[in-house]
Design an enzyme around this catalytic site. Structure first.
Site, PDB file in Angstrom:
ATOM      1  N   LYS A   7     -23.026  92.137  12.302  1.00 30.50           N
ATOM      2  CA  LYS A   7     -23.870  91.690  13.408  1.00 30.50           C
ATOM      3  C   LYS A   7     -24.294  92.889  14.274  1.00 30.50           C
ATOM      4  CE  LYS A   7     -24.307  87.389  12.249  1.00 30.50           C
ATOM      5  NZ  LYS A   7     -23.250  86.732  11.572  1.00 30.50           N
TER       6      LYS A   7
HETATM    7  C1  PLP Z   1     -22.775  85.306  11.106  1.00 26.93           C
HETATM    8  C2  PLP Z   1     -23.192  83.954  11.518  1.00 26.93           C
HETATM    9  C3  PLP Z   1     -22.269  83.024  12.020  1.00 26.93           C
HETATM   10  C4  PLP Z   1     -20.782  83.196  11.932  1.00 26.93           C
HETATM   11  O1  PLP Z   1     -20.301  84.271  12.611  1.00 26.93           O
HETATM   12  P1  PLP Z   1     -18.776  84.680  12.379  1.00 26.93           P
HETATM   13  O2  PLP Z   1     -18.486  85.557  13.559  1.00 26.93           O
HETATM   14  O3  PLP Z   1     -18.745  85.405  11.080  1.00 26.93           O
HETATM   15  O4  PLP Z   1     -17.962  83.453  12.356  1.00 26.93           O
HETATM   16  C5  PLP Z   1     -22.734  81.821  12.512  1.00 26.93           C
HETATM   17  N1  PLP Z   1     -24.045  81.535  12.486  1.00 26.93           N
HETATM   18  C6  PLP Z   1     -24.964  82.370  12.003  1.00 26.93           C
HETATM   19  C7  PLP Z   1     -26.406  81.971  12.023  1.00 26.93           C
HETATM   20  C8  PLP Z   1     -24.561  83.604  11.469  1.00 26.93           C
HETATM   21  O5  PLP Z   1     -25.460  84.422  10.939  1.00 26.93           O
END
Ligand code: PLP
Length: 400
Positions: A209
């Protein structure tokens, strides 16, 4: 940014054409998390502090996130082990449970859908708009039933959905809104940071992210009184945080007051998160510039649809183009792979997964079309011009 005439045609632009795989060192990955010296220093400083569980860095990360987003005291933020756990806490907090319906996109990552079902509630799929690729308020309206509990929206690729339109529908029908803002940390909407307004908002600080704490997330609530509740829910329902109990020398002195989960964020990931947050302005500025450069380079290509955003307010998480003719998508991705440019697909429409074949839904024509067209191109916090040039050359050479 260099003009086209400056592109150096190196041997790298033709690698793989003899059928072999490109040499590993010339491969441009889809993601490249920044793991520079600041990150290592933060991790070892936190290790030296000796708090392996939740600790001083967790509180500091929360405070710095709140400051960055400009959160008022009426909007508490709690750090969590992931965005998935933040979303689950959000659905627990609003009391979602068996028999309830949560309106959501099919064009999303499965995390939010699983989080809905963790409470026993059911996802109800609605269609997206072609502009934002976020939920279409008209489709939401048609999906509302007496069982509807909430609407979960996604700000795809960092680009906000029609937030005004969604909240309008929610208000008319007395529904809660959960924003899965995993892609949109740092994005502003009409000048205000995502998370600083609205109902419940969840962020991700997962490995790829826009900033990462390796694994991690955060949930923001619109109610000051929720801070304590969420702090309890994220750590097994116990009443006071670990640091306070250890400080008092009475680690065993707590009560358990509600259902809770093991969703806290440790001190070391929090320290890593702080080191990333300190650099976020440059991360966003660069990603924005690269995305705008891609938009310019690809804007006139026949057969390719570029994102609708000018990125003025967007913190771009991924850069996603659409191959107008879905049957050409695989050839396009192979063409780039032969040049050492790795691509991805965000997302496969969830209603085609086995788990959701029977889930209730509105007609999903835009979801089905878009999901068959999307291709994510490499987007990193730091990209050399030669790297950008290779991506641009790979894309343009396919469509021209
Ligand atoms: C990455 C992602 C998540 C989950 O995030 P985590 O921190 O890995 O649990 C949820 N929603 C979307 C749209 C994502 O891209």
């Amino acid at each position: 940014m260099k003009g086209r005439e400056d592109i150096v045609v190196s041997t790298q632009t033709t690698i793989g054409t003899d059928g072999g795989e490109p040499p590993i060192e010339s491969i441009i990955p889809l993601y490249k998390p920044y793991l520079g010296p600041e990150v290592h220093q933060a991790a070892s400083a936190a290790l030296n502090d000796g708090w392996l569980a939740m600790g001083p860095w967790t509180k500091r990360f929360e405070d710095e996130l709140a400051t960055y987003l400009g959160l008022p005291p009426s909007r508490p933020l709690v750090a969590t082990s992931s965005c998935t756990s933040a979303l689950h806490l959000a659905f627990e907090l609003i009391g979602a449970g068996p028999g309830d319906e949560v309106i959501c996109p099919s064009f999303t990552y499965v995390a939010g859908l699983q989080a809905i079902a963790m409470t026993g509630a059911n996802p109800v799929f609605c269609d997206i708009e072609e502009t934002t690729l976020g939920l279409d308020p008209a489709s939401i309206r048609r999906a509302i039933t007496p069982r509807t509990k909430a609407i979960m929206v996604v700000h795809f690729a960092g680009i906000p959905c029609d937030i005004r339109g969604v909240y309008q529908v929610a208000q008319e029908h007395g529904l809660r809104v959960i924003e899965d803002a995993a892609h949109a940390f740092g994005t502003t909407y009409e000048g205000r940071p995502i998370g600083s307004f609205g109902d419940l908002v969840a962020f991700s600080f997962g490995p790829v992210k826009i900033i990462t704490s390796l694994e991690g997330g955060a949930l923001i609530s619109p109610n000051a009184a929720d801070r304590e509740v969420l702090q309890q829910m994220r750590l097994l329902g116990v009443t006071s945080d670990t640091a306070a109990r250890y400080a008092a020398g009475r680690a065993w002195d707590y009560d358990v007051v509600r259902q809770g989960f093991r969703y806290h964020l440790g001190s070391i990931p929090s320290a890593i998160g702080c080191s990333q947050l300190a650099m976020i302005d440059s991360f966003i500025e660069n990603r924005r510039r690269y995305s705008q450069h891609y938009n310019e380079a690809f804007g006139d290509l026949p057969g390719l649809i570029i994102p609708s955003s000018d990125y003025a307010e967007v913190a771009p998480y991924i850069y996603v183009v659409r191959v107008a003719e879905p049957s050409r998508r695989k050839a396009f991705m192979d063409h780039l792979k032969q040049r050492g440019v790795i691509t991805g697909i965000h997302f496969t429409a969830a209603h085609h997964y086995t788990r959701y074949l029977d889930s209730p839904r509105q007609p999903l024509p835009t979801t089905d079309l878009v999901a068959s067209q999307v291709v994510s191109l490499p987007l990193h916090a730091f990209m050399d011009e030669s790297v950008l040039d290779r991506v641009v050359e790979g894309v343009t050479s396919f469509f021209r």
